[in-house]
Design a protein around this motif. Structure first.
Motif, PDB file in Angstrom:
ATOM      1  N   SER A 192      -1.239  -0.669 -14.155  1.00  0.00           N
ATOM      2  CA  SER A 192      -2.101  -0.481 -12.980  1.00  0.00           C
ATOM      3  C   SER A 192      -1.473   0.479 -11.978  1.00  0.00           C
ATOM      4  O   SER A 192      -2.169   1.226 -11.290  1.00  0.00           O
ATOM      5  N   GLY A 210       0.776  -1.231   0.000  1.00  0.00           N
ATOM      6  CA  GLY A 210       0.000   0.000   0.000  1.00  0.00           C
ATOM      7  C   GLY A 210       0.805   1.276   0.000  1.00  0.00           C
ATOM      8  O   GLY A 210       0.251   2.366   0.173  1.00  0.00           O
ATOM      9  N   LYS A 244      -4.361   0.528  -9.341  1.00  0.00           N
ATOM     10  CA  LYS A 244      -5.740   0.592  -9.815  1.00  0.00           C
ATOM     11  C   LYS A 244      -6.524  -0.673  -9.426  1.00  0.00           C
ATOM     12  O   LYS A 244      -6.003  -1.781  -9.522  1.00  0.00           O
ATOM     13  N   TYR A 248      -7.759  -1.250  -6.386  1.00  0.00           N
ATOM     14  CA  TYR A 248      -7.696  -1.508  -4.935  1.00  0.00           C
ATOM     15  C   TYR A 248      -7.859  -0.197  -4.173  1.00  0.00           C
ATOM     16  O   TYR A 248      -7.251   0.816  -4.531  1.00  0.00           O
ATOM     17  N   THR A 249      -8.656  -0.238  -3.091  1.00  0.00           N
ATOM     18  CA  THR A 249      -8.786   0.946  -2.231  1.00  0.00           C
ATOM     19  C   THR A 249      -7.949   0.767  -0.956  1.00  0.00           C
ATOM     20  O   THR A 249      -7.851   1.664  -0.138  1.00  0.00           O
ATOM     21  N   HIS A 250      -7.362  -0.408  -0.802  1.00  0.00           N
ATOM     22  CA  HIS A 250      -6.532  -0.718   0.372  1.00  0.00           C
ATOM     23  C   HIS A 250      -5.300  -1.493  -0.101  1.00  0.00           C
ATOM     24  O   HIS A 250      -5.211  -1.868  -1.271  1.00  0.00           O
ATOM     25  N   HIS A 285      -0.225   3.569  -4.861  1.00  0.00           N
ATOM     26  CA  HIS A 285      -1.588   3.162  -5.255  1.00  0.00           C
ATOM     27  C   HIS A 285      -1.556   2.263  -6.484  1.00  0.00           C
ATOM     28  O   HIS A 285      -0.762   2.464  -7.403  1.00  0.00           O
TER      29      HIS A 285
END
Length: 446
Positions: free
Chosen positions: A268, A164, A169, A171-173, A167
């Motif tokens: 990504s 993490g 693409k 995934y929010t975590h 970032h």
């Protein structure tokens, strides 16, 4: 050749399109954990074979060494067969590498014919090998360096994305390693690991190039062991490290289905020009494999002639020590392989690819058996193990393990209907090689 050349040639022979393009397909077939397991076992097999080769090539540094060892410590028929199989392996690979290079150039120049690029790269690789051994080693060093840098960047950026720190693409975590286990350890069953093992063994072929270069290496007693010991570590870091990153960031069902997993991850993450950059790296990988392949096949022909198994004229070298006749013949073999891939792809080329795929495993078995017989012969002639500058540890466990594991990977083909036909072509071809050698010897005597 110096230590840095030797190390990069051994890595360059291994890191090719198999890692950059086909690795995603392997994950798709065997699942993340299955693929990591298969690559782990493959790395161990290669390392065991390399330990056997280390003892042989330090004790007897010969150019194009495998068949010389097989000739002396197994039998001349096996020596001849090993050389022919290894020559064929790299010659067939040359044809496919030049085709692939031409296709990659078409992504940048869509209106240009593939054959023009293939011909241009043939000329570049031929000149690289024809100038001198030092020039070949230097070009291979830089070709391999580009591949190695690309993999290191991929593992670092991928690792940061997994935890993490950057970032990615979709995934929010932080993705962490959930993708590795979420569908079970072997989503397609454990049998898929067996069929993947074959692909993995072929992906690792090329490490044995250290043995081919032995006769043209500075201080082989020091440089060959160093290259061998660092090979496994680098294989584990580059191959398994890349596989872990891919499997963690791309769901295994989607890995490698439409494009290279390297491109997918870089895109990504948001790396600019990811597709073009990876195409450049893949092109470098292809040229590196062709460069090493032409060197290896040339030295096999030179060595066969040097040992009197084919006419002596093929061993003739120019003022720079390059066997130009053997080089030209190997390049011609590559051109014929390329032509057969277009004209007779479903017959002649399919048979050639099937034989060359299994040939490397046959060579590994010959290396292990040669080392077993060499050690026996060494002790029988009054020498001691302490006199050897490089010793295969745990003799005879290591060479027998290398032999049996290589043999098993041949039989595993039976489990894969797509690759089973390779055995049907390989066995008659090996028998034909033995028949040609002993038939020739019989005619000589009569």
């Amino acid at each position: 050749m110096e230590s840095r050349h030797l190390l990069m040639i051994s890595l360059g022979g291994v890191i090719g399109t198999g890692l950059f393009l086909s690795s995603g397909y392997t994950i798709h077939e065997a699942g993340p954990i299955g693929t990591i397991l298969a690559y782990g076992i493959g790395a161990i097999v290669v390392y065991l074979v390399m330990l056997c080769l280390g003892e042989l090539s330090v004790a007897m540094p010969e150019t194009g060494s495998f068949h010389v060892y097989a000739d002396k410590y197994i039998g001349p028929g096996t020596g001849f067969t090993v050389a022919i199989l290894y020559w064929l392996t790299w010659t067939v690979a040359l044809g496919s590498e030049f085709t692939a290079a031409g296709l990659i150039m078409q992504t940048w120049f869509p209106k240009s014919p593939t054959w023009i690029w293939s011909a241009l790269f043939m000329l570049v690789i031929f000149v690289s090998n024809a100038l001198s051994v030092k020039f070949f080693a230097e070009t291979e060093f830089w070709f391999s360096s580009i591949k190695v840098i690309a993999i290191i960047i991929f593992i670092i950026l991928g690792g940061l994305a997994i935890f993490g720190a950057i970032h990615i693409k979709g995934y929010t975590h932080a993705p962490m390693f959930n993708n590795l286990f979420k569908d079970g350890i072997f989503p397609n069953g454990f049998k898929a690991v067996f069929t993947t093992m074959l692909t993995v063994n072929f992906a690792f072929s090329g490490t044995e190039l250290i043995g081919v270069t032995a006769g043209e290496t500075k201080d082989p007693g020091k440089n060959i062991p160093r290259a061998i010991h660092t090979t496994l570590l680098r294989l584990v870091i580059f191959f398994i490290g890349s596989i872990v990153v891919m499997a963690a960031l791309i769901p295994w069902q989607k890995a490698g289905v439409n494009q290279s997993p390297f491109v997918l991850v870089f895109k990504s993450i948001g790396l600019p020009f990811a597709g073009d950059l990876m195409n450049f790296v893949v092109l470098t990988a292809i040229l590196s494999a062709a460069n090493s392949g032409l060197y290896a096949s040339t030295r096999m022909l030179w060595s066969l002639a040097h040992e009197g198994m084919i006419p002596m004229r093929y061993a003739k070298t120019n003022s720079r020590g390059v066997p130009l006749i053997a080089l030209s013949l190997s390049m011609l073999g590559g051109i014929l392989a390329l032509v057969s891939s277009v004209v007779a792809a479903s017959t002649v080329y399919l048979i050639l690819v099937s034989i060359s795929g299994l040939a490397v495993v046959f060579v590994w078995m010959a290396i292990a058996l040669s080392e077993i017989n060499f050690r026996k012969s060494w002790l029988k002639s009054g020498h001691t193990v302490d006199e050897l500058k490089f010793k295969t540890p745990w003799y005879p466990v290591i060479p027998w393990a290398a032999f049996i594991m290589s043999l098993l990977s041949c039989f595993l083909i039976v489990f894969d209907p797509n690759q089973r036909s390779a055995l049907f072509y390989m066995i008659p071809f090996v028998l034909l090689c033995y028949g040609v050698y002993y038939g020739k010897e019989y005619l000589k005597k009569s």
